[in-house]
Design a protein around this motif. Structure first.
Motif, PDB file in Angstrom:
ATOM      1  N   ILE A 151      64.068  36.277  27.835  1.00 51.53           N
ATOM      2  CA  ILE A 151      65.289  35.464  27.895  1.00 51.53           C
ATOM      3  C   ILE A 151      66.276  35.948  26.832  1.00 51.53           C
ATOM      4  CG2 ILE A 151      66.259  33.148  27.663  1.00 51.53           C
ATOM      5  CD1 ILE A 151      64.514  33.401  30.146  1.00 51.53           C
ATOM      6  N   LYS A 152      65.793  36.150  25.625  1.00 51.51           N
ATOM      7  CA  LYS A 152      66.666  36.614  24.538  1.00 51.51           C
ATOM      8  C   LYS A 152      67.277  37.970  24.848  1.00 51.51           C
ATOM      9  CE  LYS A 152      64.582  34.329  20.548  1.00 51.51           C
ATOM     10  NZ  LYS A 152      63.840  34.577  19.307  1.00 51.51           N
ATOM     11  N   SER A 153      66.507  38.867  25.472  1.00 51.12           N
ATOM     12  CA  SER A 153      67.014  40.205  25.741  1.00 51.12           C
ATOM     13  C   SER A 153      68.190  40.186  26.704  1.00 51.12           C
ATOM     14  CB  SER A 153      65.901  41.107  26.294  1.00 51.12           C
ATOM     15  OG  SER A 153      65.634  40.819  27.652  1.00 51.12           O
ATOM     16  N   GLY A 154      68.241  39.206  27.570  1.00 52.31           N
ATOM     17  CA  GLY A 154      69.317  39.143  28.545  1.00 52.31           C
ATOM     18  C   GLY A 154      70.437  38.205  28.187  1.00 52.31           C
ATOM     19  N   THR A 155      70.188  37.288  27.291  1.00 55.05           N
ATOM     20  CA  THR A 155      71.197  36.269  26.997  1.00 55.05           C
ATOM     21  C   THR A 155      71.819  36.433  25.625  1.00 55.05           C
ATOM     22  OG1 THR A 155      69.483  34.750  26.202  1.00 55.05           O
ATOM     23  CG2 THR A 155      70.119  34.572  28.516  1.00 55.05           C
TER      24      THR A 155
END
Length: 177
Positions: A151-155
């Motif tokens: 999630i962090k990598s995309g957001t």
């Protein structure tokens, strides 16, 4: 309030089995790239990663649902290839595996809309994690760590402040149990 995960405004459950996440996302996010953080809690509303009931270890699980907005959906889970009760209780590193989590039960889901750049970033992150073949460890690098990192990598470019790594814990008395 247990009906449809306590959210009867957003979910339906005509068969009384489970809230229909796919139907909900398809209705609300049709044609939109999105990723969902999905969690199966062993103890509802608890940060404990595991519990022992009747001599059996019951532990939670986190995974993601990645939707390209064109009807191609992946449920991606990360977990131990083969685990023993001992390896879980003593938080040992074990060989990991990625798998399809489309049939896994869940209690909590959070959906994030993605732009093309964010979607591509998530796909690249997943591919790089598969290449690393990192070991699974119930305390230090588990399914929740993996899912939250996705999630962090995309957001990251949107700077979501509500995405944070959960500090899952083994219950204090699990070794005694």
């Amino acid at each position: 309030y247990s009906y449809v995960n306590g959210n009867p405004v957003s979910f339906v459950d005509p068969f009384g089995l489970d809230a229909m996440l796919d139907e909900y996302i398809n209705e609300k996010f049709y044609g939109v790239k999105n990723v969902s953080l999905i969690i199966n809690q062993p103890i509802t509303d608890s940060r404990n990663v595991a519990t022992i009931e009747d001599g059996n270890l019951n532990y939670g699980h986190s995974f993601i649902r990645l939707d390209d907005g064109k009807g191609n959906v992946q449920y991606i889970g990360f977990g131990p290839k083969d685990s023993s009760l001992k390896s879980m209780i003593f938080a040992e590193d074990v060989e990991s595996v990625f798998y399809d989590d489309s049939q896994t039960d869940w209690d909590v889901a959070k959906i994030y809309q993605l732009n093309d750049e964010q979607y591509d970033s998530i796909v690249k992150y997943i591919d790089s994690e598969r290449e690393k073949k990192k070991d699974y460890n119930i305390e230090s690098y588990n399914c929740t760590t993996f899912a939250v990192n996705i999630i962090k990598s995309g957001t990251e470019s949107k700077k979501f402040t509500d995405v944070m790594e959960h500090e899952w814990q083994l219950p204090d008395n699990i070794r005694k149990q």
